[in-house]
Design a protein around this motif. Sequence first.
Motif, mmCIF file in Angstrom:
data_model
loop_
_atom_site.group_PDB
_atom_site.id
_atom_site.type_symbol
_atom_site.label_atom_id
_atom_site.label_comp_id
_atom_site.label_asym_id
_atom_site.label_seq_id
_atom_site.Cartn_x
_atom_site.Cartn_y
_atom_site.Cartn_z
ATOM 1 N N LEU A 92 0.838 -1.204 0.000
ATOM 2 C CA LEU A 92 0.000 0.000 0.000
ATOM 3 C C LEU A 92 0.868 1.247 0.000
ATOM 4 O O LEU A 92 0.597 2.215 -0.732
ATOM 5 C CB LEU A 92 -0.910 -0.018 1.230
ATOM 6 C CG LEU A 92 -1.854 1.181 1.409
ATOM 7 C CD1 LEU A 92 -2.819 1.284 0.236
ATOM 8 C CD2 LEU A 92 -2.619 1.062 2.719
ATOM 9 N N PHE A 147 -3.951 8.577 -3.249
ATOM 10 C CA PHE A 147 -4.153 7.124 -3.212
ATOM 11 C C PHE A 147 -4.565 6.737 -1.798
ATOM 12 O O PHE A 147 -3.885 7.062 -0.829
ATOM 13 C CB PHE A 147 -2.884 6.381 -3.615
ATOM 14 C CG PHE A 147 -3.083 4.891 -3.761
ATOM 15 C CD1 PHE A 147 -3.431 4.353 -4.989
ATOM 16 C CD2 PHE A 147 -2.947 4.034 -2.681
ATOM 17 C CE1 PHE A 147 -3.626 2.988 -5.140
ATOM 18 C CE2 PHE A 147 -3.150 2.675 -2.816
ATOM 19 C CZ PHE A 147 -3.489 2.148 -4.051
ATOM 20 N N LYS A 151 10.648 4.815 -2.535
ATOM 21 C CA LYS A 151 10.101 3.660 -3.257
ATOM 22 C C LYS A 151 11.114 2.521 -3.293
ATOM 23 O O LYS A 151 10.763 1.340 -3.114
ATOM 24 C CB LYS A 151 9.752 4.082 -4.680
ATOM 25 C CG LYS A 151 9.216 2.947 -5.560
ATOM 26 C CD LYS A 151 7.942 2.329 -5.021
ATOM 27 C CE LYS A 151 7.255 1.444 -6.026
ATOM 28 N NZ LYS A 151 8.089 0.341 -6.515
ATOM 29 N N SER A 189 2.323 1.992 -3.381
ATOM 30 C CA SER A 189 1.329 2.593 -4.280
ATOM 31 C C SER A 189 1.168 4.081 -3.997
ATOM 32 O O SER A 189 1.028 4.892 -4.921
ATOM 33 C CB SER A 189 -0.013 1.877 -4.118
ATOM 34 O OG SER A 189 0.090 0.516 -4.496
ATOM 35 N N LYS A 190 1.203 4.452 -2.712
ATOM 36 C CA LYS A 190 1.101 5.878 -2.350
ATOM 37 C C LYS A 190 2.283 6.664 -2.902
ATOM 38 O O LYS A 190 2.118 7.756 -3.467
ATOM 39 C CB LYS A 190 1.026 6.022 -0.828
ATOM 40 C CG LYS A 190 -0.249 5.502 -0.198
ATOM 41 C CD LYS A 190 -0.217 5.660 1.314
ATOM 42 C CE LYS A 190 -1.507 5.144 1.951
ATOM 43 N NZ LYS A 190 -1.480 5.282 3.432
ATOM 44 N N ASP A 210 4.269 5.760 -5.377
ATOM 45 C CA ASP A 210 4.197 5.730 -6.844
ATOM 46 C C ASP A 210 3.270 6.826 -7.370
ATOM 47 O O ASP A 210 3.567 7.501 -8.355
ATOM 48 C CB ASP A 210 3.689 4.369 -7.322
ATOM 49 C CG ASP A 210 4.816 3.376 -7.517
ATOM 50 O OD1 ASP A 210 5.976 3.814 -7.617
ATOM 51 O OD2 ASP A 210 4.540 2.165 -7.550
ATOM 52 N N THR A 211 2.126 6.978 -6.685
ATOM 53 C CA THR A 211 1.157 7.996 -7.110
ATOM 54 C C THR A 211 1.747 9.385 -6.985
ATOM 55 O O THR A 211 1.603 10.231 -7.884
ATOM 56 C CB THR A 211 -0.121 7.875 -6.265
ATOM 57 O OG1 THR A 211 -0.677 6.569 -6.427
ATOM 58 C CG2 THR A 211 -1.147 8.910 -6.687
#
Length: 328
Positions: A69, A129, A262, A72-73, A75-76
Amino acid sequence: MASIMTNSAALTALQSLNATQNNLSTTQARISTGYRVSQASDNAAYWSIATTMRSDNQAMSTVSDSLGLGASKVDTAYTGMNSAITTINAIQQKLTGSYGQTDAAKEKTQVEIAALQQQLKGYADSATFSGTNMLSVATATGTAADVKIVSAFNRSSTGSVTLSTIDVKVESIKLYDSGAAPTAKGILDTARLGTTGAATTTAQAPTLGGPVVAGDTYSVASLAIFSGTTAASDAQISQMMTVVDAALKDMTTAATKLGAAKSSIDLQKTFTQSLMDSIDRGVGQLVDADMNKESTRLQALQVQQQLGVQALSIANGSSQSILSLFRG
């Protein structure tokens, strides 16, 4: 001594048969469950260790989900930042092209710059996200809160449990801050000195078209080369370019920080999965049954059981031979 009251041979055969039956039951249980230690009574120490480690593995599974999770945050946010960098480069090009142009040309260029500024805000606002936005925030007081991503579940030698986190410093990467009283605004909406591009908390709006004044500040989010009927002077446009270039450098640094976060998350996720596999193997060595060994043992015990039944039958039959002593 032959006795009809006590048959020692039968008692011995019965005890042996009961022991064989108990061993057979144990082996059958191991084969059916696949565990050598399936309950505390089998081996209290190993069962306790295995139960604790299984619990830790379940917690680490949740940590792995949290890392996914968090990735993804990040990455966004990185996608939004990267798009914003492309757009701010376009603004820099528009400012460069407007230098030395007529007021009419600057007016048309301002329309394009305004559209790009709206696009910048759109990128930042959309980089959300799971309810988390690192680029467009609203800090009530002080600094923007860090985004904490759970990265590890730790159990000390004393049994105490702690969690480790990977922290993303939102304060250093935010592009906009619409809060009531933040210590510092975002990279794009903060006031910057036209002379150096450095961020400042003291804003001083320039007089568009007038002479350059020491202390004049500009914001990438709101700078304009044409307003009403007045166009910015070339000296002011030069200062705007300095401000945009400084903001671009800050955004590049912010994107680097997101990339590093990341990378850390990906490495930690790989390590967590490897650690879970290692714990599974360790628990298996403690409590799993050796199926090859147990199957061989099962066959041997089944033979022993058959022999035990035969021995008990023979022992019981020996008492019948006493009757022949009393026959005439």
